[in-house]
Design an enzyme around this catalytic site. Structure first.
Site, PDB file in Angstrom:
ATOM      1  N   CYS A 177     -21.721 -38.590 -28.411  1.00 33.12           N
ATOM      2  CA  CYS A 177     -20.662 -38.591 -26.912  1.00 33.12           C
ATOM      3  C   CYS A 177     -19.688 -38.781 -27.457  1.00 33.12           C
ATOM      4  O   CYS A 177     -19.254 -40.231 -28.165  1.00 33.12           O
ATOM      5  CB  CYS A 177     -21.224 -39.565 -25.780  1.00 33.12           C
ATOM      6  SG  CYS A 177     -19.973 -39.242 -24.836  1.00 33.12           S
TER       7      CYS A 177
ATOM      8  N   TYR B 107      -2.671   8.610  -5.468  1.00 31.80           N
ATOM      9  CA  TYR B 107      -0.505   7.669  -4.900  1.00 31.80           C
ATOM     10  C   TYR B 107       0.824   8.530  -4.905  1.00 31.80           C
ATOM     11  O   TYR B 107       1.745   8.171  -4.313  1.00 31.80           O
ATOM     12  CB  TYR B 107       0.116   6.595  -5.330  1.00 31.80           C
ATOM     13  CG  TYR B 107       0.611   6.246  -6.790  1.00 31.80           C
ATOM     14  CD1 TYR B 107       1.187   6.886  -7.771  1.00 31.80           C
ATOM     15  CD2 TYR B 107      -0.599   5.228  -7.663  1.00 31.80           C
ATOM     16  CE1 TYR B 107       1.047   7.598  -9.122  1.00 31.80           C
ATOM     17  CE2 TYR B 107      -0.369   5.775  -8.694  1.00 31.80           C
ATOM     18  CZ  TYR B 107       0.326   6.303  -9.197  1.00 31.80           C
ATOM     19  OH  TYR B 107      -0.056   6.647 -10.515  1.00 31.80           O
TER      20      TYR B 107
HETATM   21  S1  IVH Z   1       4.015   5.787  -8.048  1.00 27.23           S
HETATM   22  C1  IVH Z   1       7.661   8.040 -10.343  1.00 27.23           C
HETATM   23  N1  IVH Z   1       2.595   4.524  -7.014  1.00 27.23           N
HETATM   24  O1  IVH Z   1       2.936   2.189 -12.248  1.00 27.23           O
HETATM   25  C2  IVH Z   1       6.588   6.991  -9.367  1.00 27.23           C
HETATM   26  N2  IVH Z   1       2.595   4.111  -9.387  1.00 27.23           N
HETATM   27  O2  IVH Z   1       4.700   1.037 -13.813  1.00 27.23           O
HETATM   28  C3  IVH Z   1       5.204   6.851 -10.148  1.00 27.23           C
HETATM   29  N3  IVH Z   1       0.898   2.445  -9.891  1.00 27.23           N
HETATM   30  O3  IVH Z   1       2.552   4.882 -14.047  1.00 27.23           O
HETATM   31  C4  IVH Z   1       4.348   6.208 -10.243  1.00 27.23           C
HETATM   32  N4  IVH Z   1       0.796   2.192  -8.094  1.00 27.23           N
HETATM   33  O4  IVH Z   1       0.153   4.236 -13.280  1.00 27.23           O
HETATM   34  C5  IVH Z   1       3.770   4.704  -7.769  1.00 27.23           C
HETATM   35  N5  IVH Z   1       1.030   2.894  -5.682  1.00 27.23           N
HETATM   36  C6  IVH Z   1       1.592   3.602  -6.733  1.00 27.23           C
HETATM   37  C7  IVH Z   1       1.098   2.948  -7.818  1.00 27.23           C
HETATM   38  C8  IVH Z   1       1.832   3.009  -9.278  1.00 27.23           C
HETATM   39  C9  IVH Z   1       0.827   1.866  -9.631  1.00 27.23           C
HETATM   40  C10 IVH Z   1       1.502   2.814 -11.622  1.00 27.23           C
HETATM   41  C11 IVH Z   1       1.450   3.645 -12.098  1.00 27.23           C
HETATM   42  C12 IVH Z   1       3.219   3.832 -13.191  1.00 27.23           C
HETATM   43  C13 IVH Z   1       3.163   2.168 -12.705  1.00 27.23           C
HETATM   44  C14 IVH Z   1       5.109   2.609 -12.935  1.00 27.23           C
END
Ligand code: IVH
Length: 676
Positions: free
Chosen positions: A410, A227
């Site tokens: 029962c 992501y």
């Molecule tokens: S972005 C600075 N995108 O959520 C941005 N995080 O609470 C960092 N996560 O540590 C994360 N899906 O483990 C981002 N599409 C997504 C995500 C995602 C799951 C998790 C990730 C992160 C946590 C933050």
């Protein structure tokens, strides 16, 4: 190097390139170009070369996914750029406050956002050097993680090398996770082996990826989505997050296809909130939606506070799990005598609802999960379904907990219970005498999918049963207004509507009557098959096990249960009473051809507003139509609800008419009018 060896080396490289390409087609694009057998042939050829020439082995070879040797402990890896976490918004209001703040700081209205499902797994970083996977690490404390390269290599969708156009050095970040299905399978296996269960897919994924022995990781069906880009050198990437994601996909990374780009913030809010309902449609758990500002220059401008970026926020759904104490295990006797244990809990809030009771399935399940009375347990509430007990928190035991024993008799009637070998449910065999069974059968008889006597709800059913006015379901049809008026809170008008409703139910289709009788193993669908085949209750009552077993879709267990039901004297008496009361016991011969949907075959896909799946299927059948599971040449119409599956795509391919609910109702109305 000899020329021979050079040729072999070239072939090995060629094979690695081919296999990586086909992995990408298969795992990322979902568009394989070759068969599994051809793929296996390429893989075997490469394995043979590497076995014969160990000097040609390379850690980024696709053969190395299976995992090498167990490590003593994980090496610590320093993240070059810290791995941040996200600020949370727990309401729409907080989401809007985040936007207002970002707008203020940027000094202008902001446009362009991505909304991404927040996959509930474990954050990891993948560093590619010279376009080869060099280091894979956990997030750890954000600054230092653990080197789990060996384990991450076992995940099929992790590219081991990158194409030429990739930056020379690149760090990407993503989430490792397990599908709901894989999670269930892992826990089943652990239960069988007497190991403690994982509370949720996230824990199971974390436990799997942090295995010191990568061979264990390799056996877990872990998956990953990427992501974000951490940093890169020696190359170009776009200045927009959305475009970066598209670019990552082209480089071979698995990017979540459910991500969306929204231009305005209003659209963004709508989309993020909508995920809360749509989460059930995904085959992996999400705990929220991540919103990011698309423009990377704006991202840099806004920067971060503490360890949270100002340019992104997680809209978090209310948690669907909670922990609470299991005070006791109660037993509910079902309409066919099965003893169903349920959990009595210390009340706890889950997603805004107070939960006091939860399902426990059966005795075997309780034993398998080693759930003890007095345990702290994890409960889960998903959508509208009854909350479930997932399992105990073994580490919180005090020694005071006691294992659950099903009583020998029962709880409702005191009859010794029966256990059938091979069946998970223990049962009360006292079909006729057990008040709990009789009451449950009454409730089932009047229910919506059965005889549909909607004026008799739970309270009235209980009053009728307790007062002795209705002892078996046939007594409903001899109720008088005077009798009803003796019940509490029953006025003249409601008594009349109850009687009208009961009278109307005499004319229900045969399938509903068969279903309403509470024959063991006979659900609505089986009842429909039986009705379609025998056309009258008398014919069904006279049928042998073999005759019933011969019907497509019905097995011997059901056939025996049907014959056993009608052989019982007490059941025959009830049926005679129903007959004398004038309850219809056959479907009109040949009448189906005259029904509005006769000759049409429907397939239903997606969620509907006005019907459950069972209800729409029943409606179609009652109107003379047929229902099929998959779209084929024979399908005449496809009813499409929200979030349709692959059936809709297939229907489009075959050019089948697709109806939404309104169009379906219009079709029914039109065809009904023609027939009058
Ligand atoms: S972005 C600075 N995108 O959520 C941005 N995080 O609470 C960092 N996560 O540590 C994360 N899906 O483990 C981002 N599409 C997504 C995500 C995602 C799951 C998790 C990730 C992160 C946590 C933050």
């Amino acid at each position: 190097m000899s020329t021979d060896l050079l040729a072999i080396q070239a072939r090995a490289e060629e094979l690695r390139r081919l296999i990586n390409y086909h992995n990408y087609r298969y795992y990322v694009l979902d568009q394989p170009e070759i068969s599994d057998a051809e793929y296996d042939r390429l893989m075997n050829e490469l394995r043979e070369i590497e076995a014969a020439h160990p000097e040609l082995q390379s850690p980024d070879s696709p053969t190395q996914r299976v995992g090498a040797t167990p490590a003593e402990a994980f090496r610590v890896v320093q993240h070059r750029i810290p791995m941040l976490s996200l600020a949370n918004a727990f309401s729409e209001e907080q989401l809007r406050a985040w936007y207002a703040r970002a707008t203020r700081l940027a000094g202008r209205e902001l446009r362009g956002f991505t909304v991404e499902p927040k996959v509930d797994g474990l954050a990891v970083s993948l560093v590619y050097e010279e376009r080869r996977l060099a280091v894979g690490a956990t997030r750890g404390d954000g600054f230092h993680g653990e080197d789990i390269t060996q384990n991450l290599r076992t995940i099929r969708r992790v590219p081991l090398s990158l194409p030429e156009q990739a930056p020379r050095v690149l760090e990407v970040r993503g989430e490792v996770f397990l599908s709901k299905d894989a999670f269930r399978r892992i826990n089943d296996e652990r239960a069988r082996e007497g190991q403690p269960l994982f509370a949720n897919p996230r824990n199971a994924a974390a436990g799997s990826v942090r295995q010191l022995d990568p061979r264990i990781t390799a056996r877990r069906p872990l998956d990953i989505i990427i992501y974000q880009v951490g940093w890169y050198e020696g190359g170009e990437l776009p200045r927009s997050h959305w475009q970066t994601l598209q670019c990552l996909k082209e480089l071979g990374f698995p990017v979540n296809p459910a991500n969306v780009y929204c231009d305005t913030f209003e659209e963004t809010v709508r989309c993020a909130l909508a995920w809360e309902q749509r989460r059930e449609t995904l085959d992996y758990e999400i705990d929220g939606a991540v919103i990011k500002i698309d423009d990377l220059d704006v991202q840099r401008e806004l920067g971060e506070v503490g360890r949270e970026p100002r340019w992104a926020i997680a809209y978090k759904f209310p948690p669907t799990q909670a922990t609470t104490k299991l005070l006791d295990i109660g037993i509910n006797v079902g309409r066919t005598g099965s003893l169903n244990p349920y959990a009595i809990l210390e009340p706890v809030q889950v997603a805004g609802v107070t939960i006091k009771l939860a399902a426990l399935h059966n005795e075997e399940d309780i034993r398998r999960k080693d759930i003890r009375i007095g345990d702290w347990v994890i409960i889960q509430r998903a959508g509208e379904v009854i909350p479930q007990v997932i399992g105990p928190i073994v580490s919180r035991r005090t020694g005071q907990e006691r294992p659950f024993e099903l009583p020998a008799t029962c709880p409702a009637c005191g009859t010794p219970i029966e256990r059938v070998p091979g069946e998970a449910m223990a049962r009360c065999p006292n079909w006729f005498g057990c008040p709990a069974q009789r009451y449950e059968r009454l409730k089932h008889f009047v229910s919506r999918d059965a005889m549909d006597i909607e004026t008799i709800g739970e309270k009235l059913a209980e009053a009728l049963f307790r007062s002795g006015l209705v002892q078996d379901v046939a007594d409903l049809y001899s109720l008088t207004k005077e009798q009803l008026l003796t019940l509490e809170r029953m006025g003249d008008k409601s008594a009349q509507s109850v009687l009208d409703n009961i009278a109307a139910s005499k004319n229900r289709p045969l399938a509903r009557l068969i279903f309403a009788l509470s024959i063991r193993h006979v659900g609505l669908q089986t009842a429909q098959l039986l009705a379609a085949h025998f056309k009258s209750l008398d014919a069904l009552m006279a049928a042998t096990v073999d005759e019933i077993d011969a019907i497509e879709g019905i097995g011997p267990k059901i056939a025996e249960s049907v014959v056993e039901f009608f052989a019982a004297e007490e059941n025959r008496k009830v049926i005679e009473k129903l007959r004398r009361a004038g309850v219809r016991m056959q479907d009109d011969g040949g009448g189906r051809d005259g029904l509005p949907l006769a000759g049409l075959t429907f397939v239903v896909t997606g969620r509907l507003q006005g019907y459950t799946r069972l209800q729409i299927e029943q409606r179609i059948r009652e109107l003379g139509g047929q229902v099929a599971d998959s779209v084929t040449k024979k399908t005449t119409h496809v009813i499409v609800g929200e979030d349709p599956g692959s059936k809709a795509a297939r229907a489009r391919q075959l050019g089948k008419p697709m109806l939404d609910e309104a169009a379906f109702e219009a079709l029914v109305a039109e065809r009904s009018a023609k027939r009058q």
